[in-house]
Write a protein that holds these residues in place. Structure first.
Motif, PDB file in Angstrom:
ATOM      1  N   THR A  49      60.250  48.141 -18.932  1.00  9.47           N
ATOM      2  CA  THR A  49      60.867  47.123 -19.776  1.00  9.47           C
ATOM      3  C   THR A  49      59.800  46.376 -20.559  1.00  9.47           C
ATOM      4  O   THR A  49      59.953  46.114 -21.751  1.00  9.47           O
ATOM      5  CB  THR A  49      61.670  46.125 -18.921  1.00  9.47           C
ATOM      6  OG1 THR A  49      62.707  46.843 -18.237  1.00  9.47           O
ATOM      7  CG2 THR A  49      62.303  45.049 -19.786  1.00  9.47           C
ATOM      8  N   GLN A  52      58.407  48.247 -23.475  1.00  4.87           N
ATOM      9  CA  GLN A  52      59.283  48.357 -24.629  1.00  4.87           C
ATOM     10  C   GLN A  52      59.068  47.218 -25.611  1.00  4.87           C
ATOM     11  O   GLN A  52      59.459  47.316 -26.769  1.00  4.87           O
ATOM     12  CB  GLN A  52      60.743  48.379 -24.175  1.00  4.87           C
ATOM     13  CG  GLN A  52      61.146  49.647 -23.450  1.00  4.87           C
ATOM     14  CD  GLN A  52      62.555  49.579 -22.907  1.00  4.87           C
ATOM     15  OE1 GLN A  52      63.197  48.539 -22.970  1.00  4.87           O
ATOM     16  NE2 GLN A  52      63.033  50.683 -22.379  1.00  4.87           N
ATOM     17  N   LYS A  54      56.864  44.664 -28.020  1.00  6.74           N
ATOM     18  CA  LYS A  54      55.615  44.698 -28.770  1.00  6.74           C
ATOM     19  C   LYS A  54      55.426  43.381 -29.506  1.00  6.74           C
ATOM     20  O   LYS A  54      56.378  42.636 -29.736  1.00  6.74           O
ATOM     21  CB  LYS A  54      55.583  45.873 -29.751  1.00  6.74           C
ATOM     22  CG  LYS A  54      56.518  45.734 -30.940  1.00  6.74           C
ATOM     23  CD  LYS A  54      56.476  46.981 -31.822  1.00  6.74           C
ATOM     24  CE  LYS A  54      55.136  47.171 -32.508  1.00  6.74           C
ATOM     25  NZ  LYS A  54      54.965  46.300 -33.691  1.00  6.74           N
ATOM     26  N   ASP A  61      57.451  44.123 -39.032  1.00  9.73           N
ATOM     27  CA  ASP A  61      57.864  43.415 -37.812  1.00  9.73           C
ATOM     28  C   ASP A  61      58.436  42.045 -38.155  1.00  9.73           C
ATOM     29  O   ASP A  61      59.438  41.605 -37.582  1.00  9.73           O
ATOM     30  CB  ASP A  61      56.672  43.232 -36.861  1.00  9.73           C
ATOM     31  CG  ASP A  61      56.160  44.539 -36.285  1.00  9.73           C
ATOM     32  OD1 ASP A  61      56.893  45.549 -36.351  1.00  9.73           O
ATOM     33  OD2 ASP A  61      55.022  44.548 -35.774  1.00  9.73           O
ATOM     34  N   ASP A 172      61.690  43.623 -28.949  1.00  8.26           N
ATOM     35  CA  ASP A 172      62.085  44.992 -28.646  1.00  8.26           C
ATOM     36  C   ASP A 172      62.171  45.756 -29.971  1.00  8.26           C
ATOM     37  O   ASP A 172      63.024  45.446 -30.802  1.00  8.26           O
ATOM     38  CB  ASP A 172      63.447  44.991 -27.942  1.00  8.26           C
ATOM     39  CG  ASP A 172      63.891  46.379 -27.505  1.00  8.26           C
ATOM     40  OD1 ASP A 172      63.398  47.367 -28.085  1.00  8.26           O
ATOM     41  OD2 ASP A 172      64.731  46.478 -26.596  1.00  8.26           O
ATOM     42  N   PRO A 173      61.313  46.741 -30.208  1.00  3.34           N
ATOM     43  CA  PRO A 173      61.323  47.445 -31.492  1.00  3.34           C
ATOM     44  C   PRO A 173      62.599  48.247 -31.747  1.00  3.34           C
ATOM     45  O   PRO A 173      62.893  48.588 -32.888  1.00  3.34           O
ATOM     46  CB  PRO A 173      60.098  48.363 -31.399  1.00  3.34           C
ATOM     47  CG  PRO A 173      59.834  48.513 -29.941  1.00  3.34           C
ATOM     48  CD  PRO A 173      60.250  47.218 -29.308  1.00  3.34           C
ATOM     49  N   GLU A 174      63.359  48.521 -30.687  1.00  2.01           N
ATOM     50  CA  GLU A 174      64.605  49.271 -30.868  1.00  2.01           C
ATOM     51  C   GLU A 174      65.745  48.377 -31.347  1.00  2.01           C
ATOM     52  O   GLU A 174      66.601  48.807 -32.115  1.00  2.01           O
ATOM     53  CB  GLU A 174      65.000  49.964 -29.563  1.00  2.01           C
ATOM     54  CG  GLU A 174      64.053  51.078 -29.144  1.00  2.01           C
ATOM     55  CD  GLU A 174      64.565  51.820 -27.916  1.00  2.01           C
ATOM     56  OE1 GLU A 174      65.689  51.521 -27.458  1.00  2.01           O
ATOM     57  OE2 GLU A 174      63.831  52.689 -27.421  1.00  2.01           O
ATOM     58  N   THR A 175      65.752  47.121 -30.896  1.00  2.00           N
ATOM     59  CA  THR A 175      66.848  46.215 -31.257  1.00  2.00           C
ATOM     60  C   THR A 175      66.395  45.092 -32.186  1.00  2.00           C
ATOM     61  O   THR A 175      67.233  44.423 -32.804  1.00  2.00           O
ATOM     62  CB  THR A 175      67.452  45.569 -29.999  1.00  2.00           C
ATOM     63  OG1 THR A 175      66.455  44.730 -29.372  1.00  2.00           O
ATOM     64  CG2 THR A 175      67.918  46.622 -29.012  1.00  2.00           C
ATOM     65  N   SER A 176      65.094  44.859 -32.288  1.00  2.00           N
ATOM     66  CA  SER A 176      64.479  43.771 -33.065  1.00  2.00           C
ATOM     67  C   SER A 176      64.718  42.398 -32.446  1.00  2.00           C
ATOM     68  O   SER A 176      64.368  41.368 -33.036  1.00  2.00           O
ATOM     69  CB  SER A 176      64.978  43.771 -34.521  1.00  2.00           C
ATOM     70  OG  SER A 176      64.620  44.967 -35.170  1.00  2.00           O
TER      71      SER A 176
END
Length: 231
Positions: A49, A52, A54, A61, A172-176
């Motif tokens: 977790t 994930q 960053k 970003d 979280d780079p997947e959900t921002s």
């Protein structure tokens, strides 16, 4: 004969005890192994977790995290402005929706992005310009108060501001989604008072509306998040 019988009985009891001890040891070893496996799995999951997340390190970003302040259905077409990673105030992303998003300032601690209706841009831009001139918060308030009263700047009643904020700058780079960030809402109601709109001037409970700066150009309805609610 009696001695033989006694010897056999003792041997039988001894074997039984050894068998019981082995079973108990095996059971304890199995439990310990299961506990160790569970702890390892939990640690690995926690580590995964953490992996994930960053830090905000690029202009992309900044854009992705800032857009979390805007309604999901409008993010693709919403304009994003703010300081880039080089410290320049620029348009980070073009857009033609009814919103404008002000990205987090990467030079400041914590995270704070704001989404507001485009009709508020003259008011917001004036505040930025005055801050750049070195004006204090009190001076900015007084100058804009006079300009709103004179009609030089207009604040449309009901214009909304969404503030996405928190203490962390990892996401979280997947959900921002920014770690630990929450949303707070502001609805501008210039010169409104508690008596004119029927709201208290102090918050009575989390997530309950109240009016701040009543009777001034900056009068607005505040809706703050639940204390333990994380978006």
């Amino acid at each position: 004969m009696k001695t033989l019988f006694t010897s056999l009985l003792f041997a039988s009891v001894l074997i039984s005890c050894n068998s019981s001890d082995k079973s108990k040891a095996t059971s304890e070893e199995s439990t310990e192994a299961a506990t160790t496996t569970e702890a390892t799995t939990t640690t690995e999951a926690t580590t995964q977790t953490k992996k994930q997340l960053k830090s905000i390190e690029t202009d992309d970003d900044l854009i992705a995290t800032a857009l979390m302040a805007a309604p999901a259905e409008s993010r693709q077409n919403t304009k994003v402005i703010g300081y880039n990673m080089a410290g320049e105030f620029v348009t980070l992303k073009e857009g033609d929706s009814e919103y404008i998003v002000l990205a987090d300032d990467p030079k400041k601690d914590g995270f704070n992005a704001a989404c507001y209706h485009k009709d508020l841009e003259p008011f917001m831009a004036r505040g930025r310009a005055l801050r750049a001139e070195g004006k204090s918060a009190k001076e900015i308030f007084e100058i804009r108060e006079a300009e709103v009263k004179s009609g030089e700047i207009e604040i449309t009643p009901g214009s909304a501001l969404h503030i996405y904020y928190g203490p962390n700058t990892t996401f979280d780079p997947e959900t921002s989604k920014v770690e630990g960030a929450k949303l707070r809402y502001v609805i501008y109601t210039p010169f409104a008072t508690s008596a004119s709109i029927g709201l208290p001037e102090t918050p009575t409970a989390p997530n309950h509306p109240w009016i701040m700066d009543p009777g001034t150009h900056r009068a607005h309805i505040m809706i703050s998040p639940l204390v333990n609610k994380v978006e």
